[in-house]
Scaffold this motif. Structure first.
Motif, short mmCIF file in Angstrom:
data_model
loop_
_atom_site.label_atom_id
_atom_site.label_comp_id
_atom_site.label_asym_id
_atom_site.label_seq_id
_atom_site.Cartn_x
_atom_site.Cartn_y
_atom_site.Cartn_z
N ASN A 274 0.82 -1.23 0.00
CA ASN A 274 0.00 0.00 0.00
C ASN A 274 0.84 1.26 0.00
O ASN A 274 0.33 2.35 0.29
N GLU A 275 2.11 1.10 -0.26
CA GLU A 275 2.99 2.27 -0.22
C GLU A 275 2.95 2.99 -1.59
O GLU A 275 3.48 2.48 -2.57
N PRO A 276 2.34 4.18 -1.62
CA PRO A 276 2.20 4.85 -2.92
C PRO A 276 3.53 5.24 -3.55
O PRO A 276 3.65 5.33 -4.77
N ALA A 277 4.55 5.44 -2.71
CA ALA A 277 5.85 5.88 -3.27
C ALA A 277 6.51 4.78 -4.09
O ALA A 277 7.26 5.06 -5.03
N ILE A 278 6.23 3.52 -3.74
CA ILE A 278 6.86 2.43 -4.51
C ILE A 278 6.03 2.16 -5.75
O ILE A 278 4.92 1.65 -5.68
N ILE A 279 6.60 2.49 -6.88
CA ILE A 279 5.84 2.36 -8.12
C ILE A 279 6.24 1.10 -8.91
O ILE A 279 5.58 0.73 -9.86
N ALA A 280 7.36 0.50 -8.53
CA ALA A 280 7.76 -0.71 -9.25
C ALA A 280 8.65 -1.59 -8.38
O ALA A 280 9.37 -1.10 -7.50
N TRP A 281 8.56 -2.89 -8.67
CA TRP A 281 9.43 -3.89 -8.04
C TRP A 281 10.42 -4.39 -9.06
O TRP A 281 10.03 -4.73 -10.19
N GLN A 282 11.67 -4.45 -8.66
CA GLN A 282 12.66 -5.12 -9.51
C GLN A 282 12.87 -6.51 -8.92
O GLN A 282 13.26 -6.65 -7.77
N HIS B 245 -0.97 -0.25 -8.01
CA HIS B 245 -0.20 0.79 -8.70
C HIS B 245 1.25 0.37 -8.96
O HIS B 245 2.04 1.14 -9.51
N GLN B 246 1.62 -0.84 -8.52
CA GLN B 246 3.04 -1.24 -8.60
C GLN B 246 3.27 -2.19 -9.78
O GLN B 246 2.55 -3.17 -9.94
N GLN B 247 4.31 -1.92 -10.53
CA GLN B 247 4.64 -2.78 -11.67
C GLN B 247 5.83 -3.68 -11.33
O GLN B 247 6.50 -3.47 -10.31
N VAL B 248 6.07 -4.64 -12.17
CA VAL B 248 7.21 -5.53 -11.90
C VAL B 248 8.13 -5.58 -13.12
O VAL B 248 7.68 -5.64 -14.26
#
Ligand code: GAL
Length: 658
Positions: A130-138, A238-241
């Motif tokens: 739920n962290e809006p600042a994290i927009i993507a996971w590597q 909202h998070q991409q990978v």
């Protein structure tokens, strides 16, 4: 557009974080990548998860209006894990077990490692879903790099045998037939007898070795998919990978197309010079890797590690000249990168990467590199033409099995797959013709030209697609050693070669010669001029009726054989180059290909790269197109009455070009 840096706040006193982030913002950053090597911080003892350090980093990032890409930390596991479960450690071919200490020492087939991965990745992603600042996971870091693609442990051996049971539907006779184990009396009666291709006397069966290569690829892709699926299950909407793919051309033991299909977007680590290299890669080589990365998903991509300073673990080579690393960043954007992070914010005085320089050096002062990145970020953020789709009329094709097949049997000691690929790619780059670099399983029917360098593996399905492509008006450029092998890495039995396509290519190969290091063969154009030189390999082509000879061999015994031919087939044409031809001759051949396909040759001069991009996402009528000129040389160049300084860039409206 996201622009940023790789940041390792765990390396520094926490008091530095605010000032670091303030300077990053000032430089033009709106994103940082963090966390990918910090498993030990997140799980200092088994089962004790603690994300408080990164909570603090993210809180600070938010106050500085920086978004975050967070790396799952599985490339570097904690020391306690290696101690309690040594079975996670990968093994060398000679049986030596890799020890804790570097990175990426784990075995992809270790069930234990998979379980620990599942735990840390799920905990981490859930914690920040739920962290809006994290927009993507590597996912992980450069999977398969630095030799970590190979492991010869017992777990891998058993998994390999299971893999074969699966492929050959539990039927050992099928495998025997496919491998031709009758040769040297290698017939197996049980899958449990099948070895891994470790050291033996002479060499292992080429079909077994290709299956091993496919198994390695599958092992890596399966591990990656397991993690990607976990991220997708637990992440916020909202998070991409993504995953950061490493360079190194085609020397990869896994098919990256398989992983790319699972990712939201592909990321790449762009290091045009690394380690002890005395010279950076050539502009065409860098361009080819960018076209390859873009081709994985056939869409624009991110770079999450863009080189700024010199790099190296033990050896350091070439120092990028002022503006040169900035130019590489522009080149990457011009060829399809649309979000970019630089490696790394600040160099580190301790650990294995003391000589991997960052934007800020260890004195913590901002200097030339900082100013170059700042100038770059402020400029590209205002350039919509760097985010639009790229259009190419030419596709250069590779095939994973084919690459591995060449790696297994090199045939000529002068052979290097990448070099042979570049032999056919580079003339298009010099002509400033945009190219897509694609796996053969992608649809290539829309292109005007397709190119198949050294495609020795050919099956009926691919042959059929090539035939329809040419029949409906396409131009095919075929390299040497065409279509001699099947998908088991065996020669095509009882078939004229090139198998399935000799009529399409317009000839048969009657004999071949390996031109090892230092050996060359004379070639000449039909009519006696100009002369040319073949190295690495030559096929003696007997043209069929109707095919036209452009070049033929010019030595006593083989004069009657063609080296380059062109054949009309229904509505299209096939150019066939039967040898490793010199640069000038290759550009002559590619010039003819382009002319036949109606594509303009935009060669300007040595190492001036020209790329056209549209300002809007729809391909316009040229009115809204811009042209990027990149001067890869150390001296000024003039184009259209404008001088471009060394390692600099010029942008013009296409409509202003005379
Ligand atoms: C990359 C790697 C980074 C760092 C960098 C040094 O390949 O992903 O973690 O090692 O090289 O140049």
């Amino acid at each position: 557009m996201y622009l940023g840096v790789d940041y390792y706040p765990e390396h520094w006193p926490v008091e530095m974080m605010d000032e670091d982030m303030r300077r990053m913002r000032e430089m033009g950053c709106n994103i940082i990548r963090i966390g990918e090597f910090a498993w030990q911080l997140m799980e200092p003892k088994e089962g004790q998860f603690d994300f408080s350090f990164f909570d603090q980093v993210i809180a600070k990032a938010k106050t500085h209006e920086l978004k975050v890409m967070f790396g799952t930390p599985t490339a570097t596991f904690p020391a306690w894990l290696a101690k309690t479960h040594p079975s996670i450690l990968a093994q060398e071919m000679n049986g030596e077990v890799r020890v804790f200490g570097g990175r990426r020492q784990y075995c992809y087939n270790s069930r234990v490692y998979q379980q620990y991965t599942e735990k840390i990745v799920s905990k981490l992603v859930k914690h920040y879903a739920n962290e809006p600042a994290i927009i993507a996971w590597q996912m992980d870091n450069e999977i398969g790099h630095e030799g970590s693609d190979q492991c010869y442990c017992e777990q891998c051996h058993l998994s390999f045998q299971d893999y074969l049971r699966d492929v050959y539907a539990e039927d050992i006779d099928r495998l025997n037939e496919a491998y031709g184990t009758i040769f040297w009396g290698q017939t197996y009666t049980d899958f449990a007898q099948i070895p891994m291709p470790t050291h033996t006397v002479t060499t292992h069966n080429p079909a077994l070795r290709l299956d091993w290569a496919r198994f390695r690829s599958d092992s890596i892709n399966a591990f990656a998919k397991m993690q990607i699926d976990l991220i997708k299950r637990h992440r916020g909407a909202h998070q991409q990978v993504t995953h950061n793919l490493f360079g190194g051309f085609f020397n990869r033991a896994y098919d990256q197309n398989v992983m790319a299909a699972e990712l939201d977007f592909v990321s790449y680590d762009n290091y045009p010079v690394w380690g002890g290299l005395k010279e950076p890669l050539k502009p065409a080589e860098i361009a080819m890797t960018l076209d390859y990365i873009r081709g994985l998903k056939q869409q624009n991509f991110w770079i999450v590690e863009q080189l700024m300073g010199a790099q190296g673990h033990n050896h350091i080579g070439y120092l990028p000249r002022p503006k040169q690393a900035q130019l590489w960043a522009y080149q990457a954007m011009a060829r399809g990168c649309d979000n970019m992070l630089f490696f790394r914010w600040r160099g580190m005085d301790r650990g294995a990467e003391q000589f991997c320089l960052g934007i800020v050096d260890i004195d913590n002062e901002t200097g030339r590199k900082y100013r170059e990145v700042q100038e770059f970020m402020h400029d590209v953020a205002q350039q919509p033409s760097l985010t639009t789709p790229i259009h190419a009329d030419v596709a250069i094709l590779y095939d994973y099995d084919n690459i591995q097949s060449w790696a297994i049997q090199q045939q000529s000691d002068a052979f290097d797959f990448t070099q042979e690929f570049m032999r056919l790619y580079a003339p298009f780059h010099s002509a400033n013709v945009m190219t897509d670099v694609l796996s053969t399983d992608k649809d290539f029917s829309k292109y005007k030209v397709i190119v198949l360098p050294v495609m020795q593996i050919m099956d009926e399905a691919l042959a059929h697609r090539l035939r329809s492509f040419v029949a409906s008006g396409g131009v095919l450029l075929m390299g040497y050693r065409a279509a001699i092998k099947n998908r088991h890495n065996n020669l095509h039995r009882f078939m004229p070669t090139p198998a399935f396509i000799h009529d399409l290519l317009g000839g048969r190969v009657r004999e071949s010669e390996s031109l090892g290091n230092g050996i060359s063969a004379p070639v000449v154009a039909k009519g006696g001029y100009p002369r040319a030189v073949a190295t690495v390999w030559r096929d003696m082509i007997e043209p069929s009726e109707g095919a036209q000879v452009l070049y033929h061999y010019d030595d006593k015994f083989y004069k009657e054989y063609a080296c380059v031919t062109v054949n009309a087939y229904e509505m299209g044409f096939v150019y066939w180059v039967g040898a490793g031809l010199d640069e000038i001759t290759m550009s002559d051949v590619v010039g003819r290909v382009l002319e036949k396909a109606g594509i303009a040759d935009k060669a300007i001069m040595d190492r001036l790269e020209r790329i056209e991009r549209s300002e809007f996402s729809e391909q316009g009528d040229g009115q809204n197109s811009v042209v990027w000129y990149l001067n890869h040389t150390s001296h000024p160049q003039t184009v259209q009455f404008c001088t471009i300084a060394p390692y600099s860039v010029l942008k013009r409206q296409l409509s202003d070009e005379s």
